[in-house]
Design an enzyme around this catalytic site. Structure first.
Site, mmCIF file in Angstrom:
data_model
loop_
_atom_site.group_PDB
_atom_site.id
_atom_site.type_symbol
_atom_site.label_atom_id
_atom_site.label_comp_id
_atom_site.label_asym_id
_atom_site.label_seq_id
_atom_site.Cartn_x
_atom_site.Cartn_y
_atom_site.Cartn_z
ATOM 1 N N HIS A 188 0.799 -1.007 0.224
ATOM 2 C CA HIS A 188 -0.191 0.046 0.359
ATOM 3 C C HIS A 188 1.034 1.187 0.250
ATOM 4 O O HIS A 188 2.034 1.153 0.436
ATOM 5 C CB HIS A 188 -0.864 0.247 1.283
ATOM 6 C CG HIS A 188 -1.827 -0.506 0.972
ATOM 7 N ND1 HIS A 188 -3.461 -1.159 1.954
ATOM 8 C CD2 HIS A 188 -2.801 -1.704 0.438
ATOM 9 C CE1 HIS A 188 -4.192 -1.996 1.478
ATOM 10 N NE2 HIS A 188 -3.690 -2.393 0.295
ATOM 11 N N GLU A 224 0.860 3.875 2.353
ATOM 12 C CA GLU A 224 1.150 4.324 3.292
ATOM 13 C C GLU A 224 2.731 3.687 3.613
ATOM 14 O O GLU A 224 3.557 4.186 4.097
ATOM 15 C CB GLU A 224 0.360 4.128 3.972
ATOM 16 C CG GLU A 224 -1.132 5.403 3.902
ATOM 17 C CD GLU A 224 -2.653 4.329 3.098
ATOM 18 O OE1 GLU A 224 -1.743 3.385 1.851
ATOM 19 O OE2 GLU A 224 -3.472 4.165 3.616
ATOM 20 N N CYS A 281 -6.177 1.590 6.287
ATOM 21 C CA CYS A 281 -6.459 0.083 6.603
ATOM 22 C C CYS A 281 -6.298 -0.031 7.668
ATOM 23 O O CYS A 281 -5.679 0.528 8.166
ATOM 24 C CB CYS A 281 -6.478 -0.396 5.579
ATOM 25 S SG CYS A 281 -4.694 -1.418 4.830
ATOM 26 N N CYS A 290 -2.556 -0.022 7.378
ATOM 27 C CA CYS A 290 -1.825 1.087 7.677
ATOM 28 C C CYS A 290 -1.756 2.011 8.571
ATOM 29 O O CYS A 290 -0.699 2.191 9.089
ATOM 30 C CB CYS A 290 -1.988 1.439 6.611
ATOM 31 S SG CYS A 290 -1.113 0.768 4.633
#
Lengths: 146, 146
Positions: free
Chosen positions: A56, A58, A86, A89
């Site tokens: 991801h 992040e 999410c 993260c």
């Protein structure tokens, strides 16, 4: 003198990253990490390209910022991300003790708020910055996929 | 014929990884991922060495297993980890749709259960496998640090 380094200013940088993800046919999420009004990390979602659910925006930005700073804690830093983080993260951000999280669009299904993930007590959260633009990119992506 | 490929068998492999972390002065958590009774990924915590809060054993093992399989989903795989996963790792395991998670010692403060993190509905969880050995390594590490 007017301060140009607003949350909108840095969210636009995150949006540029999200647009790069979109062009790569990745779910269009982008992130930047800022320290002292300087972007020290930028990343976009690469889960498809890397075949890796951990890629991801992040997560990559956290790793990259820590590498830049030479230490694992991101105290004094702000993360700008186009979509609400999410569980994973938010969990990584918890460990990083980052000072501030600014996100654009809400993720009502898999966002950390809906999932009940805990944010570090020292971390400030600001939501809804350029939410419309950030969300529009997501809607456009999933419409294309159908 | 007796099945040697028990949960204890593979947890011992994860413990070996945790011991390597211990020797490197890292919080001693180890993990392996198993598919068809074969270890396809092994990793240990490297947060200090890499200055990276995302370098938990589980995260590295997920990335490594997906790389081995050539796809981002870990359906049909089992993760063995010596200590209960945190929010971040449980969140990553959620995205991976891994079939089974087996952990040793409980983390009553920062484990995913205490933090309220959601596990994928298709993922089975088994806890307490070699819990004493896994926990003893953690206790020994933090005692040394004091």
């Amino acid at each position: 003198m007017e301060n140009i380094f607003t949350d909108e200013y840095f969210m636009k940088k995150a949006l540029q990253e999200a647009e790069i993800a979109f062009e790569k046919d990745e779910i269009p999420v982008g992130a930047v990490i800022v320290a002292n009004n300087t972007v020290i990390a930028r990343a976009h979602n690469l889960t498809e390209l890397l075949h890796d659910v951990t890629a991801h925006a992040e997560m990559q930005a956290i790793t990259s910022a820590a590498n830049f700073l030479g230490g694992k804690y991101l105290k004094g830093c702000t993360l700008y991300v186009t979509v609400e983080p999410c569980q994973m993260c938010a969990g990584a951000l918890y460990w990083s003790q980052i000072s501030k999280i600014v996100y654009g669009a809400t993720d009502e299904k898999r966002g950390y708020l809906a999932m009940g993930t805990q944010i570090h007590p020292k971390t400030e959260v600001v939501s809804g910055v350029l939410a419309e633009e950030c969300g529009a990119l997501m809607i456009s992506f999933f419409r294309k996929k159908r």
